[in-house]
Design a protein around this motif. Structure first.
Motif, PDB file in Angstrom:
ATOM      1  N   UNK A  76       0.833  -1.197   0.000  1.00  0.00           N
ATOM      2  CA  UNK A  76       0.000   0.000   0.000  1.00  0.00           C
ATOM      3  C   UNK A  76       0.874   1.256   0.000  1.00  0.00           C
ATOM      4  N   UNK A  77       0.256   2.379  -0.325  1.00  0.00           N
ATOM      5  CA  UNK A  77       1.002   3.634  -0.381  1.00  0.00           C
ATOM      6  C   UNK A  77       1.265   4.230   0.995  1.00  0.00           C
ATOM      7  N   UNK A  78       0.309   4.073   1.922  1.00  0.00           N
ATOM      8  CA  UNK A  78       0.513   4.591   3.271  1.00  0.00           C
ATOM      9  C   UNK A  78      -0.200   3.699   4.271  1.00  0.00           C
ATOM     10  N   UNK A  79       0.290   3.757   5.506  1.00  0.00           N
ATOM     11  CA  UNK A  79      -0.308   2.924   6.537  1.00  0.00           C
ATOM     12  C   UNK A  79      -1.645   3.482   6.977  1.00  0.00           C
ATOM     13  N   UNK A  80      -2.430   2.629   7.589  1.00  0.00           N
ATOM     14  CA  UNK A  80      -3.721   3.020   8.134  1.00  0.00           C
ATOM     15  C   UNK A  80      -3.852   2.430   9.517  1.00  0.00           C
ATOM     16  N   UNK A  81      -5.016   2.513  10.072  1.00  0.00           N
ATOM     17  CA  UNK A  81      -5.201   1.948  11.416  1.00  0.00           C
ATOM     18  C   UNK A  81      -5.275   0.421  11.350  1.00  0.00           C
ATOM     19  N   UNK A  82      -4.483  -0.248  12.157  1.00  0.00           N
ATOM     20  CA  UNK A  82      -4.595  -1.694  12.275  1.00  0.00           C
ATOM     21  C   UNK A  82      -5.842  -2.013  13.079  1.00  0.00           C
ATOM     22  N   UNK A  83      -6.365  -3.206  12.900  1.00  0.00           N
ATOM     23  CA  UNK A  83      -7.589  -3.535  13.648  1.00  0.00           C
ATOM     24  C   UNK A  83      -7.747  -5.035  13.816  1.00  0.00           C
ATOM     25  N   UNK A  84      -8.602  -5.390  14.749  1.00  0.00           N
ATOM     26  CA  UNK A  84      -8.989  -6.772  14.994  1.00  0.00           C
ATOM     27  C   UNK A  84     -10.499  -6.828  14.825  1.00  0.00           C
ATOM     28  N   UNK A  85     -10.967  -7.756  13.995  1.00  0.00           N
ATOM     29  CA  UNK A  85     -12.394  -7.884  13.720  1.00  0.00           C
ATOM     30  C   UNK A  85     -12.850  -9.290  14.084  1.00  0.00           C
ATOM     31  N   UNK A  86     -13.979  -9.389  14.766  1.00  0.00           N
ATOM     32  CA  UNK A  86     -14.556 -10.687  15.116  1.00  0.00           C
ATOM     33  C   UNK A  86     -15.190 -11.314  13.888  1.00  0.00           C
ATOM     34  N   UNK A  87     -15.064 -12.639  13.746  1.00  0.00           N
ATOM     35  CA  UNK A  87     -15.771 -13.363  12.690  1.00  0.00           C
ATOM     36  C   UNK A  87     -17.171 -13.680  13.201  1.00  0.00           C
ATOM     37  N   UNK A  88     -18.157 -13.520  12.352  1.00  0.00           N
ATOM     38  CA  UNK A  88     -19.521 -13.857  12.724  1.00  0.00           C
ATOM     39  C   UNK A  88     -20.205 -14.569  11.564  1.00  0.00           C
ATOM     40  N   UNK A  89     -21.508 -14.809  11.706  1.00  0.00           N
ATOM     41  CA  UNK A  89     -22.255 -15.554  10.690  1.00  0.00           C
ATOM     42  C   UNK A  89     -22.322 -14.818   9.354  1.00  0.00           C
ATOM     43  N   UNK A  90     -22.264 -13.495   9.382  1.00  0.00           N
ATOM     44  CA  UNK A  90     -22.389 -12.713   8.146  1.00  0.00           C
ATOM     45  C   UNK A  90     -21.059 -12.566   7.406  1.00  0.00           C
ATOM     46  N   UNK A  91     -19.978 -13.007   8.011  1.00  0.00           N
ATOM     47  CA  UNK A  91     -18.654 -12.876   7.406  1.00  0.00           C
ATOM     48  C   UNK A  91     -18.505 -13.844   6.237  1.00  0.00           C
ATOM     49  N   UNK A  92     -17.781 -13.410   5.210  1.00  0.00           N
ATOM     50  CA  UNK A  92     -17.544 -14.289   4.065  1.00  0.00           C
ATOM     51  C   UNK A  92     -16.155 -14.930   4.123  1.00  0.00           C
ATOM     52  N   UNK A  93     -15.518 -14.913   5.287  1.00  0.00           N
ATOM     53  CA  UNK A  93     -14.199 -15.513   5.479  1.00  0.00           C
ATOM     54  C   UNK A  93     -14.370 -16.844   6.188  1.00  0.00           C
ATOM     55  N   UNK A  94     -13.802 -17.900   5.602  1.00  0.00           N
ATOM     56  CA  UNK A  94     -13.860 -19.222   6.199  1.00  0.00           C
ATOM     57  C   UNK A  94     -12.447 -19.650   6.556  1.00  0.00           C
ATOM     58  N   UNK A  95     -12.210 -19.999   7.821  1.00  0.00           N
ATOM     59  CA  UNK A  95     -10.870 -20.439   8.202  1.00  0.00           C
ATOM     60  C   UNK A  95     -10.477 -21.710   7.456  1.00  0.00           C
TER      61      UNK A  95
END
Length: 109
Positions: A76-95
């Motif tokens: 990326x060109x510049x940094x942004x805020x790092x974050x932690x997001x909880x996975x929930x039922x609406x998430x499209x990420x599957x471990x």
């Protein structure tokens, strides 16, 4: 100077961190992330997710992330805020599956 945004899974949460150096780790199957960048908050509003991330990685010079936990690495060109997001039922990420067998199952004889 190059800046990378690394998104990965850790204990059922999605972590998003920024770093200056990302490479294949010396340990097989790991991505090595060095020189983590945290946004300096000069405002009155503080994101608790970003603050928790800073606390978790306080004093860390280098971290090794399992390759199967990495979702994405972007330059990326510049940094942004790092974050932690909880996975929930609406998430499209599957471990990614971590075990290929059931430990409670006895071998067939």
């Amino acid at each position: 100077m190059r800046i990378f945004k690394i998104t990965f899974l850790n204990q059922g949460k999605v972590y998003e961190v920024f770093a200056r150096k990302v490479q294949q780790g010396e340990l097989y199957g790991f991505v090595e992330v060095e020189d983590l960048i945290f946004e300096q908050n000069n405002s009155l509003v503080i994101d608790p997710s970003s603050e928790k991330l800073q606390e978790e990685f306080a004093g860390v010079n280098r971290t090794l992330i399992p390759i199967h936990a990495v979702i994405r690495i972007d330059e990326v060109e510049k940094e942004g805020p790092g974050k932690i997001t909880e996975l929930d039922e609406t998430s499209n990420i599957t471990p990614f599956p971590t075990t290929f067998f059931k430990p409670d199952r006895k071998p067939d004889k």
